[in-house]
Scaffold this motif. Structure first.
Motif, short mmCIF file in Angstrom:
data_model
loop_
_atom_site.label_atom_id
_atom_site.label_comp_id
_atom_site.label_asym_id
_atom_site.label_seq_id
_atom_site.Cartn_x
_atom_site.Cartn_y
_atom_site.Cartn_z
N ILE A 1 0.88 -1.15 0.00
CA ILE A 1 0.00 0.00 0.00
C ILE A 1 0.92 1.20 0.00
O ILE A 1 1.81 1.32 0.85
N VAL A 2 0.75 2.08 -0.98
CA VAL A 2 1.63 3.25 -1.11
C VAL A 2 0.79 4.53 -1.15
O VAL A 2 -0.38 4.50 -1.54
N ASP A 3 1.43 5.63 -0.76
CA ASP A 3 0.74 6.92 -0.82
C ASP A 3 0.95 7.57 -2.18
O ASP A 3 1.56 6.97 -3.08
N SER A 4 0.50 8.80 -2.34
CA SER A 4 0.57 9.47 -3.63
C SER A 4 2.00 9.79 -4.07
O SER A 4 2.23 10.12 -5.23
N GLN A 5 2.96 9.68 -3.16
CA GLN A 5 4.37 9.90 -3.50
C GLN A 5 5.15 8.59 -3.54
O GLN A 5 6.38 8.58 -3.45
N ASN A 6 4.44 7.47 -3.65
CA ASN A 6 5.01 6.11 -3.72
C ASN A 6 5.80 5.72 -2.47
O ASN A 6 6.69 4.88 -2.55
N VAL B 1 2.62 -3.36 4.00
CA VAL B 1 2.94 -4.53 3.19
C VAL B 1 2.09 -5.66 3.72
O VAL B 1 1.93 -5.81 4.93
N GLY B 2 1.54 -6.45 2.82
CA GLY B 2 0.70 -7.56 3.27
C GLY B 2 0.71 -8.71 2.28
O GLY B 2 1.27 -8.62 1.19
N GLU B 3 0.05 -9.77 2.69
CA GLU B 3 -0.11 -10.96 1.86
C GLU B 3 -1.54 -11.44 2.04
O GLU B 3 -2.09 -11.40 3.14
N THR C 1 -11.08 -9.67 -2.30
CA THR C 1 -11.84 -9.71 -1.06
C THR C 1 -11.15 -8.92 0.04
O THR C 1 -11.79 -8.14 0.76
N ARG C 2 -9.85 -9.08 0.16
CA ARG C 2 -9.12 -8.50 1.28
C ARG C 2 -8.95 -6.99 1.21
O ARG C 2 -9.20 -6.28 2.19
N LEU C 3 -8.53 -6.47 0.09
CA LEU C 3 -8.16 -5.05 0.03
C LEU C 3 -9.32 -4.08 0.27
O LEU C 3 -9.18 -3.15 1.06
N PRO C 4 -10.48 -4.26 -0.38
CA PRO C 4 -11.57 -3.30 -0.14
C PRO C 4 -12.10 -3.32 1.30
O PRO C 4 -12.67 -2.34 1.76
N ASN C 5 -11.87 -4.42 2.01
CA ASN C 5 -12.41 -4.58 3.36
C ASN C 5 -11.32 -4.71 4.43
O ASN C 5 -11.56 -5.28 5.48
N HIS C 6 -10.16 -4.20 4.16
CA HIS C 6 -9.00 -4.41 5.04
C HIS C 6 -9.20 -3.75 6.40
O HIS C 6 -9.62 -2.59 6.49
N ASP C 7 -8.87 -4.48 7.46
CA ASP C 7 -9.04 -3.96 8.81
C ASP C 7 -8.04 -2.85 9.15
O ASP C 7 -8.25 -2.09 10.09
#
Length: 75
Positions: A28-33, A38-40, A46-52
């Motif tokens: 996961i990066v911000d607008s300046q990269n 970091v995740g797996e 499924t995971r990214l839109p609902n990430h805790d």
């Protein structure tokens, strides 16, 4: 984005789904990269839109964030 010899694709909107779902490592990066997380996961769609940890991402990276999945062809 290349990190330590690994090429990550993107950046992509983490709230959108990919055409075909897949398992993998992602940044996961911000607008300046700058790397915010970091995740797996076994399912990017499924995971990214609902990430805790989404609230943590925005508090550290701002409101504009992107996902960069690892290029699976390197594995």
């Amino acid at each position: 984005m290349n990190i330590n010899g690994y090429t990550f694709q993107g950046p992509y909107d983490p709230n959108k789904v990919f055409k075909s779902d897949f398992a993998g490592v992602y940044l996961i990066v911000d607008s300046q990269n700058r790397v915010v997380d970091v995740g797996e996961t076994g399912s990017m769609n499924t995971r990214l839109p609902n990430h805790d940890r989404k609230p943590c991402w925005t508090s550290h990276g701002g409101s504009i964030l992107y996902v960069c999945p690892l290029n699976r062809e390197q594995e």
